[in-house]
Design an enzyme around this catalytic site. Sequence first.
Site, PDB file in Angstrom:
ATOM      1  N   LYS A 103      50.161  35.442  33.113  1.00 12.28           N
ATOM      2  CA  LYS A 103      49.339  34.236  32.984  1.00 12.28           C
ATOM      3  C   LYS A 103      49.229  33.719  31.548  1.00 12.28           C
ATOM      4  CE  LYS A 103      46.523  34.285  37.141  1.00 12.28           C
ATOM      5  NZ  LYS A 103      46.814  35.573  37.809  1.00 12.28           N
ATOM      6  N   GLU A 125      38.507  26.688  36.664  1.00 16.43           N
ATOM      7  CA  GLU A 125      37.807  27.580  37.579  1.00 16.43           C
ATOM      8  C   GLU A 125      38.561  28.897  37.608  1.00 16.43           C
ATOM      9  OE1 GLU A 125      39.998  25.366  38.512  1.00 16.43           O
ATOM     10  OE2 GLU A 125      41.327  26.575  39.784  1.00 16.43           O
ATOM     11  N   SER A 392      54.568  41.233  37.712  1.00 10.89           N
ATOM     12  CA  SER A 392      53.778  40.158  37.102  1.00 10.89           C
ATOM     13  C   SER A 392      52.598  40.651  36.278  1.00 10.89           C
ATOM     14  CB  SER A 392      53.296  39.193  38.187  1.00 10.89           C
ATOM     15  OG  SER A 392      52.589  39.879  39.202  1.00 10.89           O
TER      16      SER A 392
HETATM   17  C1  LIG Z   1      47.210  35.661  39.176  1.00 10.84           C
HETATM   18  C2  LIG Z   1      48.263  36.679  39.407  1.00 10.84           C
HETATM   19  C3  LIG Z   1      49.272  36.503  40.370  1.00 10.84           C
HETATM   20  C4  LIG Z   1      49.313  35.350  41.310  1.00 10.84           C
HETATM   21  O1  LIG Z   1      49.515  34.097  40.741  1.00 10.84           O
HETATM   22  P1  LIG Z   1      50.896  33.300  40.905  1.00 10.84           P
HETATM   23  O2  LIG Z   1      50.559  31.956  40.407  1.00 10.84           O
HETATM   24  O3  LIG Z   1      51.247  33.323  42.369  1.00 10.84           O
HETATM   25  O4  LIG Z   1      51.886  34.022  40.092  1.00 10.84           O
HETATM   26  C5  LIG Z   1      50.264  37.467  40.475  1.00 10.84           C
HETATM   27  N1  LIG Z   1      50.254  38.579  39.706  1.00 10.84           N
HETATM   28  C6  LIG Z   1      49.290  38.794  38.780  1.00 10.84           C
HETATM   29  C7  LIG Z   1      49.338  40.039  37.983  1.00 10.84           C
HETATM   30  C8  LIG Z   1      48.261  37.852  38.601  1.00 10.84           C
HETATM   31  O5  LIG Z   1      47.303  38.081  37.685  1.00 10.84           O
END
Ligand SMILES: *Cc1c(COP(=O)(O)O)cnc(C)c1O
Length: 409
Positions: A103, A125, A392
């Site tokens: 993010k 938000e 992610s």
């Molecule tokens: C917020 C988040 C997601 C989901 O958000 P996307 O916009 O679908 O990528 C996925 N993995 C992590 C670690 C997150 O913090």
Amino acid sequence: MTQISSLPTERTDSPYRADAAGFFGEFGGAALPPFLVEPIAEVAAAYAAAAADPAFQDELQALLAKYVGRPSLLYFAENLTRELGGARVYLKREDLNHTGAHKINHCLGEALLAKRMGKTTLIAETGAGQHGVALATAATLLGLKCEIHMGAIDVAKQHPNVVRMELLGASVVAVEEGGKSLKEAVDSAFGVYAAAPDEYFFAIGSVVGPHPYPSMVRDFQSVVGREARAQLLEAEGKLPDALVAAVGGGSNAMGLFDAFLADESVRIIGVEPAGEGLDGDRHAATMTLGTPGTLHGMHTKVLQDEHGEPAPVHSIASGIDYPGVGPQHAHLAQIGRAEYVTASDAETLAAFQLLTRTEGIIPALESAHALAHVVTLAPTLPQDAVIIANLSGRGDKDVDFVAERLRGA
Ligand SMILES: *Cc1c(COP(=O)(O)O)cnc(C)c1O
């Protein structure tokens, strides 16, 4: 390795990109109440100018390299590969970024753009608080104020993230209206924004919302896929056979996918939460079970009731329990360029444990959805095939919850 630019260079004349009005085929656009049309159009114009300005690109590039720690590793998971007995599995390590997830990539982009537009305050938000923390971090770094709206129920549930945001200097507004959850937080934040758009920049946390956000957030995240493509070519001398990423709103997935869209040989697979099963309402499988609708200013696939109201959703991972999805994903599925599958809470928990025990890497429960599909997919592919999964985020935030679930199971 060679420097990877922070934004994609070719921006139009692709079947995968939005038209000037922000439509990916039939999905996308900007379905807004009249009072938001002007301020959002201003964001679109400012982003178009910034994306074409080498100075903006250089500044973003420098932040990604010197603050986030990019490029992130592309890690060959040899133990996991041996355990699964099929394709070679590589992990794109977004969990190693400062703040522990992907993010920060788009939060820094949005913060830089806000500054360029002369805004003083980032507003957004947040549900579970992950976007709020990443945004508060970017605001602090760049000397902007930050105001995060959060349902009162979420404020109580996500206390550690509220503390983090406040430590970072953000003001957290607990929204007491209606169901006191994410939906009310969105309305509350948009209300404040609309009253003072000269002061505020609305920083959306995924590839969702009205144009230009789905394209802009994708561009900010696309560094993930451009790095991975170059890293894999260096490591294996070829493109991957498949990409796998978890899809909530879809930003980490679009970030990985974007650089490979034109490589027709690369299978592109998004993984949504099947939660406790696809037959009730305890899931968030928007691509799989959603229908066309309008949500948060975009036309996309939506899990909705017969009145067009967003349906209740569930996932073991609070970052992907969203009843909509980025419009580019809806388009990629429609034209057959990407596939969308699901992973249940139970499969996700198993994959979480498997990665932890084989590789010594604790994944976020969101990312563990992608791993759950890798567990299914890898054994069906030959041993010289390559899968890249997007890791992610890191799972430190999830360990107490997982421990509790495992004790209860
Ligand atoms: C917020 C988040 C997601 C989901 O958000 P996307 O916009 O679908 O990528 C996925 N993995 C992590 C670690 C997150 O913090």
